[in-house]
Design a protein around this motif. Structure first.
Motif, PDB file in Angstrom:
ATOM      1  N   GLY A 181       0.948  -1.105   0.157  1.00 33.87           N
ATOM      2  CA  GLY A 181       0.031  -0.015  -0.076  1.00 33.87           C
ATOM      3  C   GLY A 181       1.092   1.145   0.075  1.00 33.87           C
TER       4      GLY A 181
ATOM      5  N   ASP B 132      -6.521   1.607  -4.013  1.00 36.26           N
ATOM      6  CA  ASP B 132      -6.994   1.528  -3.007  1.00 36.26           C
ATOM      7  C   ASP B 132      -7.814   3.156  -3.156  1.00 36.26           C
ATOM      8  OD1 ASP B 132      -6.538  -0.655  -1.355  1.00 36.26           O
ATOM      9  OD2 ASP B 132      -4.900   0.836  -0.654  1.00 36.26           O
TER      10      ASP B 132
ATOM     11  N   GLY C 145      -8.108  -2.931  -2.418  1.00 32.59           N
ATOM     12  CA  GLY C 145      -7.461  -4.237  -3.798  1.00 32.59           C
ATOM     13  C   GLY C 145      -7.886  -4.753  -3.738  1.00 32.59           C
TER      14      GLY C 145
ATOM     15  N   ASP D 221      -9.620  -7.087  -6.894  1.00 34.14           N
ATOM     16  CA  ASP D 221      -8.948  -8.224  -7.896  1.00 34.14           C
ATOM     17  C   ASP D 221      -9.991  -9.010  -8.255  1.00 34.14           C
ATOM     18  OD1 ASP D 221      -7.878 -10.742  -7.819  1.00 34.14           O
ATOM     19  OD2 ASP D 221      -6.664 -10.255  -6.190  1.00 34.14           O
TER      20      ASP D 221
ATOM     21  N   GLY E 155       0.969  -6.885   0.266  1.00 33.92           N
ATOM     22  CA  GLY E 155      -0.013  -7.164   0.166  1.00 33.92           C
ATOM     23  C   GLY E 155      -0.100  -7.658  -1.420  1.00 33.92           C
TER      24      GLY E 155
HETATM   25  O1  KG4 Z   1       1.316  -4.876   2.649  1.00 31.51           O
HETATM   26  P1  KG4 Z   1       0.224  -4.232   3.105  1.00 31.51           P
HETATM   27  O2  KG4 Z   1      -0.682  -4.827   3.721  1.00 31.51           O
HETATM   28  O3  KG4 Z   1       0.389  -2.630   3.814  1.00 31.51           O
HETATM   29  C1  KG4 Z   1       1.182  -2.282   3.516  1.00 31.51           C
HETATM   30  O4  KG4 Z   1       2.606  -2.310   3.880  1.00 31.51           O
HETATM   31  O5  KG4 Z   1       1.068  -1.760   3.136  1.00 31.51           O
HETATM   32  O6  KG4 Z   1      -0.678  -4.040   1.460  1.00 31.51           O
HETATM   33  C2  KG4 Z   1      -1.932  -3.364   1.882  1.00 31.51           C
HETATM   34  C3  KG4 Z   1      -2.485  -3.103  -0.209  1.00 31.51           C
HETATM   35  C4  KG4 Z   1      -3.560  -2.167  -0.153  1.00 31.51           C
HETATM   36  O7  KG4 Z   1      -3.445  -1.428  -0.802  1.00 31.51           O
HETATM   37  C5  KG4 Z   1      -4.393  -2.995  -0.607  1.00 31.51           C
HETATM   38  O8  KG4 Z   1      -5.403  -2.638  -0.877  1.00 31.51           O
HETATM   39  C6  KG4 Z   1      -3.114  -3.930  -1.310  1.00 31.51           C
HETATM   40  O9  KG4 Z   1      -2.554  -4.353  -0.688  1.00 31.51           O
HETATM   41  N1  KG4 Z   1      -4.336  -5.192  -1.397  1.00 31.51           N
HETATM   42  C7  KG4 Z   1      -4.666  -6.215  -2.757  1.00 31.51           C
HETATM   43  C8  KG4 Z   1      -4.614  -6.791  -2.907  1.00 31.51           C
HETATM   44  N2  KG4 Z   1      -4.751  -7.726  -0.737  1.00 31.51           N
HETATM   45  C9  KG4 Z   1      -4.207  -6.666  -0.735  1.00 31.51           C
HETATM   46  N3  KG4 Z   1      -4.393  -5.614  -4.087  1.00 31.51           N
HETATM   47  C10 KG4 Z   1      -4.534  -5.740  -5.206  1.00 31.51           C
HETATM   48  N4  KG4 Z   1      -5.323  -7.518  -4.726  1.00 31.51           N
HETATM   49  C11 KG4 Z   1      -5.204  -7.649  -4.371  1.00 31.51           C
HETATM   50  N5  KG4 Z   1      -5.709  -8.980  -3.852  1.00 31.51           N
END
Ligand code: KG4
Ligand code: ZN
Length: 346
Positions: free
Chosen positions: A136, A166, A179, A183, A271
């Motif tokens: 994110g 997001d 996200g 998806d 993520g």
């Molecule tokens: O790594 P993370 O949990 O937190 C950070 O360190 O930012 O990543 C969160 C991000 C969010 O923007 C969320 O919308 C995205 O990962 N995300 C996804 C999916 N699952 C989570 N983006 C695209 N497709 C997914 N399936």
């Protein structure tokens, strides 16, 4: 060596027990998504208050689920950067208190490096490899030669890829967090309904840098301009076309980096590494026999404490401990990129 991991950098309150950097005994995550949902984004003040309320219960649960005695841990690994300062402080101070009470060392961990370490928890992944971090807050393509030897080849020059997911979801009111919603929605949409242009980066940027703010703006403000004129302009088509553009532009850099570095392994974390289209694009590379591909299971892509404990083990094994004066930082710790510049130029 048994390590307790603590992660409170954003909206997940997490604790895990991991042995020798690989064997996950427990991995507890208390998500605050429901509490932030009404605001369609993480409210920092609310996040830190909730971490304060939840942290001791989550740590207790991780110890119980691991079936060990708390006194049996050899050290504590805790995220101290980057993230929301108020949230990070809760985890860090809890770790300091526990370290003093148990007489065990603790180490502050960089959250971004931990995401890059996550594929090691479930795979026999050898160095070096091309590391991909899609979260994110960050989008990074790097050469990983060791757990603390990371050379950044390219990053986003503006928005992170997850941030773009997001914001698009927020604008179209598709759900929170965006996200995973995009998806799912994209599965039923036409990825060719809208053809968004690829950003052209100025020569001052590195060749593996990416940009997401233009794509985000095009999807949000200028959709009509990119409509192919045939399909209904429904949300599934928007989701599929946006996702296709976002992942494709990233994958182009990945393919180029693999070719030019000669690396034969690629590992992804963060993520957005849970994204279906991203995972299938990477799998295609391994199906073609180009490279070996590694990514964590979905639960270990998003924020968790197992990756913190896993990476922490390697520092603690080296007797690299943090001092009680350690503080938090909103910024990622420095990665080297000099060697890359020497070899490849921009
Ligand atoms: O790594 P993370 O949990 O937190 C950070 O360190 O930012 O990543 C969160 C991000 C969010 O923007 C969320 O919308 C995205 O990962 N995300 C996804 C999916 N699952 C989570 N983006 C695209 N497709 C997914 N399936
Ligand atoms: Zn994260």
């Amino acid at each position: 060596m048994i390590v307790l991991g603590i992660e409170t950098s954003c909206d997940e309150c997490a604790a895990a027990i991991v042995e020798d950097g690989r064997t996950v005994f427990s991995n507890c995550i208390a998500s605050q998504i429901k509490m932030h949902e009404p605001y369609q984004g993480v409210v920092p003040e609310l996040a830190s208050r909730l971490h304060t309320e939840w942290i001791s219960k989550v740590v207790e649960k991780s110890v119980k689920e691991a079936g060990i005695d708390l006194c049996k841990i050899d050290g504590i690994a805790v995220t101290n950067r980057p993230g929301l300062s108020g949230s990070l402080l809760v985890g860090l101070n809890f770790a300091k208190g526990l370290s003093a009470a148990l007489g065990k060392p603790f180490i502050g961990i960089d959250h971004i490096r931990a995401h890059l370490y996550a594929p090691h928890l479930e795979n026999n992944l050898e160095y070096p490899y091309l590391g991909l971090l899609l979260s994110g807050g960050h989008t990074i393509i790097c050469r990983v030669s060791g757990f603390d030897d990371i050379d950044v080849l390219g990053t986003t020059i503006d928005d992170a890829i997850g941030e773009a997911f997001d914001k698009v979801a927020k604008y179209y009111n598709l759900g929170y967090p965006g996200g995973a919603v995009i998806d799912k929605l994209a599965c039923t949409g036409n990825p060719d309904a809208f053809k968004f242009p690829e950003p052209k980066l100025k020569s001052m940027y590195r060749k593996y840098d990416v940009s997401y703010s233009g794509l985000k703006t095009a999807v949000i403000n200028q959709l009509d301009k990119f409509w192919n004129g045939k399909d209904e302009k429904n949300h599934a088509n928007i989701a599929a076309s946006f996702q296709n553009a976002a992942i494709s532009l990233f994958m182009k850099r990945v393919t180029m980096a693999l070719k030019e570095t000669g690396l034969i392994r690629v590992a992804a974390g963060g993520g957005v590494a849970a994204n279906t289209k991203f995972r299938s694009s990477l799998r295609q590379l391994s199906d073609q026999g180009v490279v070996q591909v590694f990514f964590p299971s979905t639960q270990l892509c998003t924020d968790n404490a197992a990756m913190i404990a896993g990476l922490g083990y390697h520092y603690l094994k080296r007797k690299e401990y943090s001092k009680y004066s350690l503080s938090v930082s909103a910024r990622v710790s420095a990665f080297k990129s000099s060697a890359w510049k020497k070899q490849w130029g921009r």
